[in-house]
Design a protein around this motif. Sequence first.
Motif, PDB file in Angstrom:
ATOM      1  N   GLY A 186       0.772  -1.226   0.000  1.00 16.13           N
ATOM      2  CA  GLY A 186       0.000   0.000   0.000  1.00 16.13           C
ATOM      3  C   GLY A 186       0.797   1.266   0.000  1.00 16.13           C
ATOM      4  N   GLY A 187       2.098   1.189  -0.333  1.00 17.11           N
ATOM      5  CA  GLY A 187       2.900   2.390  -0.362  1.00 17.11           C
ATOM      6  C   GLY A 187       2.516   3.301  -1.514  1.00 17.11           C
ATOM      7  N   SER A 188       2.788   2.873  -2.743  1.00 16.67           N
ATOM      8  CA  SER A 188       2.449   3.686  -3.921  1.00 16.67           C
ATOM      9  C   SER A 188       1.794   2.876  -5.021  1.00 16.67           C
ATOM     10  CB  SER A 188       3.723   4.337  -4.470  1.00 16.67           C
ATOM     11  OG  SER A 188       4.339   5.150  -3.494  1.00 16.67           O
ATOM     12  N   TYR A 189       1.712   1.555  -4.855  1.00 20.94           N
ATOM     13  CA  TYR A 189       1.234   0.717  -5.960  1.00 20.94           C
ATOM     14  C   TYR A 189       0.040  -0.134  -5.522  1.00 20.94           C
ATOM     15  CZ  TYR A 189       5.605   2.239  -8.052  1.00 20.94           C
ATOM     16  OH  TYR A 189       6.618   3.013  -8.553  1.00 20.94           O
ATOM     17  N   VAL A 190       0.277  -1.316  -5.012  1.00 17.19           N
ATOM     18  CA  VAL A 190      -0.827  -2.206  -4.639  1.00 17.19           C
ATOM     19  C   VAL A 190      -0.747  -2.524  -3.154  1.00 17.19           C
ATOM     20  CG1 VAL A 190      -0.951  -3.232  -6.940  1.00 17.19           C
ATOM     21  CG2 VAL A 190       0.537  -4.258  -5.202  1.00 17.19           C
ATOM     22  N   GLN A 191      -1.845  -3.022  -2.626  1.00 18.36           N
ATOM     23  CA  GLN A 191      -1.882  -3.409  -1.211  1.00 18.36           C
ATOM     24  C   GLN A 191      -2.317  -4.863  -1.119  1.00 18.36           C
ATOM     25  OE1 GLN A 191      -4.075  -0.769   1.312  1.00 18.36           O
ATOM     26  NE2 GLN A 191      -3.348  -1.725   3.199  1.00 18.36           N
ATOM     27  N   TRP A 192      -1.390  -5.728  -1.500  1.00 16.51           N
ATOM     28  CA  TRP A 192      -1.659  -7.153  -1.473  1.00 16.51           C
ATOM     29  C   TRP A 192      -1.347  -7.772  -0.117  1.00 16.51           C
ATOM     30  CZ3 TRP A 192       1.052  -8.537  -6.773  1.00 16.51           C
ATOM     31  CH2 TRP A 192       0.253  -8.041  -7.828  1.00 16.51           C
ATOM     32  N   PHE A 193      -0.461  -7.136   0.650  1.00 17.23           N
ATOM     33  CA  PHE A 193      -0.023  -7.705   1.923  1.00 17.23           C
ATOM     34  C   PHE A 193      -0.156  -6.657   3.027  1.00 17.23           C
ATOM     35  CE2 PHE A 193       2.320  -9.891  -1.431  1.00 17.23           C
ATOM     36  CZ  PHE A 193       2.051 -11.224  -1.120  1.00 17.23           C
ATOM     37  N   PRO A 194      -0.272  -7.112   4.275  1.00 15.73           N
ATOM     38  CA  PRO A 194      -0.397  -6.163   5.395  1.00 15.73           C
ATOM     39  C   PRO A 194       0.885  -5.382   5.628  1.00 15.73           C
ATOM     40  CG  PRO A 194      -0.198  -8.406   6.209  1.00 15.73           C
ATOM     41  CD  PRO A 194      -0.333  -8.514   4.722  1.00 15.73           C
ATOM     42  N   LEU A 195       0.731  -4.224   6.228  1.00 15.67           N
ATOM     43  CA  LEU A 195       1.858  -3.326   6.418  1.00 15.67           C
ATOM     44  C   LEU A 195       2.712  -3.711   7.608  1.00 15.67           C
ATOM     45  CD1 LEU A 195       3.157  -0.670   5.391  1.00 15.67           C
ATOM     46  CD2 LEU A 195       1.660   0.557   6.973  1.00 15.67           C
ATOM     47  N   ARG A 196       2.132  -4.312   8.625  1.00 14.78           N
ATOM     48  CA  ARG A 196       2.878  -4.580   9.855  1.00 14.78           C
ATOM     49  C   ARG A 196       2.267  -5.750  10.603  1.00 14.78           C
ATOM     50  NH1 ARG A 196       2.735   0.634  13.026  1.00 14.78           N
ATOM     51  NH2 ARG A 196       2.903   1.513  10.932  1.00 14.78           N
ATOM     52  N   GLY A 197       3.033  -6.240  11.580  1.00 19.66           N
ATOM     53  CA  GLY A 197       2.524  -7.277  12.466  1.00 19.66           C
ATOM     54  C   GLY A 197       2.662  -8.685  11.912  1.00 19.66           C
ATOM     55  N   LEU A 198       2.429  -9.650  12.810  1.00 19.52           N
ATOM     56  CA  LEU A 198       2.512 -11.061  12.442  1.00 19.52           C
ATOM     57  C   LEU A 198       1.138 -11.680  12.244  1.00 19.52           C
ATOM     58  CD1 LEU A 198       4.890 -13.038  12.077  1.00 19.52           C
ATOM     59  CD2 LEU A 198       4.519 -13.813  14.412  1.00 19.52           C
ATOM     60  N   THR A 199       0.118 -11.056  12.824  1.00 21.77           N
ATOM     61  CA  THR A 199      -1.258 -11.538  12.671  1.00 21.77           C
ATOM     62  C   THR A 199      -2.187 -10.330  12.627  1.00 21.77           C
ATOM     63  OG1 THR A 199      -1.507 -11.751  15.080  1.00 21.77           O
ATOM     64  CG2 THR A 199      -0.850 -13.733  13.857  1.00 21.77           C
ATOM     65  N   SER A 200      -3.421 -10.578  12.205  1.00 17.70           N
ATOM     66  CA  SER A 200      -4.426  -9.516  12.140  1.00 17.70           C
ATOM     67  C   SER A 200      -5.179  -9.428  13.453  1.00 17.70           C
ATOM     68  CB  SER A 200      -5.415  -9.803  10.999  1.00 17.70           C
ATOM     69  OG  SER A 200      -4.757  -9.892   9.760  1.00 17.70           O
ATOM     70  N   GLU A 201      -5.936  -8.342  13.613  1.00 21.66           N
ATOM     71  CA  GLU A 201      -6.806  -8.222  14.773  1.00 21.66           C
ATOM     72  C   GLU A 201      -7.902  -9.294  14.700  1.00 21.66           C
ATOM     73  OE1 GLU A 201      -8.404  -4.345  15.192  1.00 21.66           O
ATOM     74  OE2 GLU A 201      -6.447  -3.338  15.275  1.00 21.66           O
ATOM     75  N   GLY A 202      -8.233  -9.832  15.850  1.00 21.28           N
ATOM     76  CA  GLY A 202      -9.237 -10.891  15.890  1.00 21.28           C
ATOM     77  C   GLY A 202      -8.697 -12.237  15.467  1.00 21.28           C
ATOM     78  N   PHE A 203      -7.375 -12.394  15.506  1.00 17.14           N
ATOM     79  CA  PHE A 203      -6.756 -13.653  15.069  1.00 17.14           C
ATOM     80  C   PHE A 203      -7.216 -14.822  15.924  1.00 17.14           C
ATOM     81  CE2 PHE A 203      -3.251 -16.734  15.337  1.00 17.14           C
ATOM     82  CZ  PHE A 203      -3.048 -17.017  13.998  1.00 17.14           C
ATOM     83  N   SER A 204      -7.342 -14.603  17.225  1.00 12.17           N
ATOM     84  CA  SER A 204      -7.725 -15.692  18.133  1.00 12.17           C
ATOM     85  C   SER A 204      -9.148 -16.187  17.893  1.00 12.17           C
ATOM     86  CB  SER A 204      -7.571 -15.243  19.593  1.00 12.17           C
ATOM     87  OG  SER A 204      -8.374 -14.098  19.844  1.00 12.17           O
ATOM     88  N   GLN A 205     -10.005 -15.349  17.281  1.00  8.71           N
ATOM     89  CA  GLN A 205     -11.380 -15.759  17.008  1.00  8.71           C
ATOM     90  C   GLN A 205     -11.535 -16.469  15.670  1.00  8.71           C
ATOM     91  OE1 GLN A 205     -10.874 -12.510  18.437  1.00  8.71           O
ATOM     92  NE2 GLN A 205     -11.361 -13.532  20.384  1.00  8.71           N
ATOM     93  N   MET A 206     -10.466 -16.536  14.874  1.00 15.80           N
ATOM     94  CA  MET A 206     -10.539 -17.185  13.568  1.00 15.80           C
ATOM     95  C   MET A 206     -10.465 -18.700  13.712  1.00 15.80           C
ATOM     96  SD  MET A 206      -7.903 -14.813  11.337  1.00 15.80           S
ATOM     97  CE  MET A 206      -8.059 -13.035  11.268  1.00 15.80           C
TER      98      MET A 206
END
Length: 359
Positions: A188-208
């Motif tokens: 998501g810098g200047s081209y596409v946003q195919w991958f997350p910017l930071r972290g090892l997991t997303s919010e709500g990972f434990s509920q997945m």
Amino acid sequence: MGAYIIRRILLMIPTLLGIMIINFALVQFVPGGPIEQILSQLDEQSSATDRIAGGGSEVGNSSSDSQYQGSKGLPEDFIKDLEKQFGFDKPPIERFLLMMGNYVRFDFGESYFRSISVVDLVLEKMPVSITLGIWTTLLAYLISIPMGIRKAVHDGSKFDTWTSAIIIMAYAIPGFLFAILLLVVFAGGSYVQWFPLRGLTSEGFSQMGYAAQARDYLWHIVLPVLANTVAAFATLTLLTKNSFLDEIKKQYVVTARAKGLPERKVFYGHVFRNAMLIIIAGFPGAFIAIFFSGSLIIEIVFSLDGLGRLGFEAAINRDYPVLFATLYVFGIMGLVVNLISDLTYVFVDPRIDFESRET
């Protein structure tokens, strides 16, 4: 082999002790410390309060001979209480002996600036470093070994030339620049946003669910693992190629071909095992190197909270329990891995006998 292993284990004791002594001695001459860190914070808070209150006069120094800069306006008893709290009321030699006595029992105490034991703190950061270490090592070996073998078999071909150019470019690009490039292009810098910017997991990972957790985990590690793999991939590919080229040119290969053995049997029956010796035996050391030394910048760029960042912040903040405990544990692991590497040589090629070497 048993006597060799015992000698190596006994040699680890003075080696580890020497590592700890040198680093402990160096810390004694480094300006600043945990007490000065606290005094500096108190001084900044006091200055801010004075500015808010409109006071511009300087506060007198209650202990003009204090060794701590930034102790202005603080009672001497308060400084001595801080020294006792951090253990600096004892001579350096006594502090070192007490520290090593605790470390022998794997009692690393608590962090100076976090209300958590050092062991719990390391275990908290471990998943990030394990992720980067394991996936980077596996990816580097899975790509580098087949490519290195093919480069050796087709030495001088167009494939060898083009892949060598790619390898040189990969080795020349600093890891942090490649990491930033991946973020700019794919996060998501200047081209596409195919991958997350930071972290090892997303919010709500434990509920997945388990499948969703696996997808989310892999989605997050793609960019940091790729950035961390570049240098290891280039080095290992060239090592594999040179190892196979060295074996292919030896006399036993020429003799096997002269006897009329098929090229496939010559390669996989004779060359492969000998050439892979140094590569397989070097796996433990390569993993430890990637695991501990190669992840700091990657962790910072991708906002990952791992052991590399923990050690860096401990050094900056003068958090000595964290600093020396990680040094102690990593020193032990490094020495053990060196022994495992030697034993791996014997496992891969039983002709190697360390017992026959004079010590």
